[in-house]
Design an enzyme around this catalytic site. Structure first.
Site, short mmCIF file in Angstrom:
data_model
loop_
_atom_site.label_atom_id
_atom_site.label_comp_id
_atom_site.label_asym_id
_atom_site.label_seq_id
_atom_site.Cartn_x
_atom_site.Cartn_y
_atom_site.Cartn_z
N SER A 109 -26.87 -19.03 -15.01
CA SER A 109 -25.99 -20.19 -14.92
C SER A 109 -26.29 -20.99 -13.66
O SER A 109 -27.41 -21.48 -13.49
CB SER A 109 -24.53 -19.73 -14.99
OG SER A 109 -23.66 -20.79 -15.29
N ASP A 243 -22.85 -19.33 -26.67
CA ASP A 243 -22.48 -19.75 -25.32
C ASP A 243 -21.57 -20.96 -25.41
O ASP A 243 -21.94 -22.00 -25.95
CB ASP A 243 -23.74 -20.09 -24.52
CG ASP A 243 -23.48 -20.23 -23.03
OD1 ASP A 243 -22.35 -20.60 -22.65
OD2 ASP A 243 -24.41 -19.99 -22.25
N HIS A 271 -21.90 -16.55 -22.82
CA HIS A 271 -22.52 -17.06 -21.60
C HIS A 271 -23.09 -15.96 -20.71
O HIS A 271 -23.82 -16.24 -19.77
CB HIS A 271 -21.48 -17.87 -20.81
CG HIS A 271 -22.05 -18.65 -19.67
ND1 HIS A 271 -23.07 -19.57 -19.82
CD2 HIS A 271 -21.75 -18.64 -18.33
CE1 HIS A 271 -23.37 -20.10 -18.64
NE2 HIS A 271 -22.59 -19.55 -17.72
#
Length: 316
Positions: A109, A243, A271
């Site tokens: 991320s 996600d 995610h």
């Protein structure tokens, strides 16, 4: 300085967490094993705990380094620069301190954005690059994160992160568990991150970090036009097909930055594919480090749209 870990679930002892001073502030990190180094970089509201389940799978043949970024975990939360470049420079200084010349970068991320910035600034220090549900490949991001950039977020966040709210949400979860509901790894990781905002310093660092890469319209930092010079860096991209934080369609954009990147989609994962499917993630990572390619049977196919997952065509 080190902390004494207590046995975790299943009797497994967590890796030792160390503390060092960088730029006048305490930085917390794990450093375990010997061999070629892997530097793991967590995402927004994360910590080294997002990766420690992989340590005993890797540290018998790799040196595993997992820092808490400034503003996160047990590291300091100073007033200052929380840009991708600032985080990348701190990580460079950390591996310098540890006597590590080159690393395989694994970023999740926000950590993926930091990893790409690291490649741009210090390409000679990178052996391989692994991007997990990374930022920096498209504009779209969860409305929840966009809301943190709105005016007045400083006033709202202390309320929704208060102990009163957290206790009631946890109470609802406890009641739901009586009926067989269990939070998945994705929800558990997100909740753990949210509970880290209980103090003012953490909230300030969270807002500064978020606003460095996101505005009310979405992500503001793009990896396009920031190719590292010289030889291409072997790159692996991992994404969950479900996600909801950063759309899986962004996985296809990795080729615009790293033309030879391999893309592996994790069926049904959200995610945090490395937490939801740890055995598969460990196998994919191990194979990639060993060969510089995706494992047999993992093909860069399945073309979801830019902003939405497409569960009809996917890898694996």
């Amino acid at each position: 300085m080190t902390s004494s870990p207590a046995p975790g679930p299943g009797g497994r002892t967590p890796p030792t967490v160390r503390l060092t001073a960088l730029h006048g502030h305490d930085l917390s990190y794990v450093d375990s094993g010997t061999g070629p180094a892997i530097l793991f970089i967590h995402g927004l509201l994360g910590s080294h705990e997002n990766w420690t389940h992989l340590v005993d799978k890797l540290d018998d043949r790799h040196r595993v380094v997992i820092p808490d970024l400034f503003g996160h975990g047990a590291s300091a939360k100073p007033v200052g620069d929380y840009s991708l470049g600032a985080h990348a420079a701190v990580l460079r200084d950390l591996i310098d301190l540890l006597g590590i010349d080159r690393v395989t970068l694994v970023g999740h991320s926000l950590g993926g954005g930091i990893a790409m910035q690291f490649c741009y600034l210090f390409p000679q220090r990178v052996e391989r690059l692994v991007l997990v549900a990374t930022g920096g490949l498209g504009r779209t991001v969860s409305p929840l994160l966009r809301s943190a950039t709105l005016p007045g977020a400083e006033l709202v966040l202390p309320v929704i992160a208060s102990s009163w709210v957290r206790e009631r949400v946890e109470g609802i979860g406890h009641v739901a568990s009586w009926f067989g509901w269990r939070a998945g790894a994705d929800a558990s990781a997100a909740w753990q991150g949210f509970t880290s905002l209980s103090d003012a310093e953490s909230r300030r660092a969270f807002l500064a970090t978020t606003r460095a890469v996101i505005d009310p319209g979405g992500q503001t930092v793009s990896a396009r036009g920031h190719l590292p010079s010289g030889a291409p860096i072997p790159t692996l991209v991992v994404w969950g097909t479900r996600d909801r934080m950063i759309p899986v369609g962004h996985a296809n954009r990795a080729h615009e930055v790293f033309p030879d990147a391999r893309v592996v989609l994790f069926e049904g994962a959200g995610h945090f594919p490395h937490l939801e499917q740890p055995e598969r993630f460990s196998a994919v990572l191990d194979e990639f480090i060993a060969t510089g390619t995706t494992p047999p049977g993992a093909r860069p196919e399945g073309q979801p749209s830019e902003d939405e997952p497409d569960n009809r065509r996917r890898t694996g």
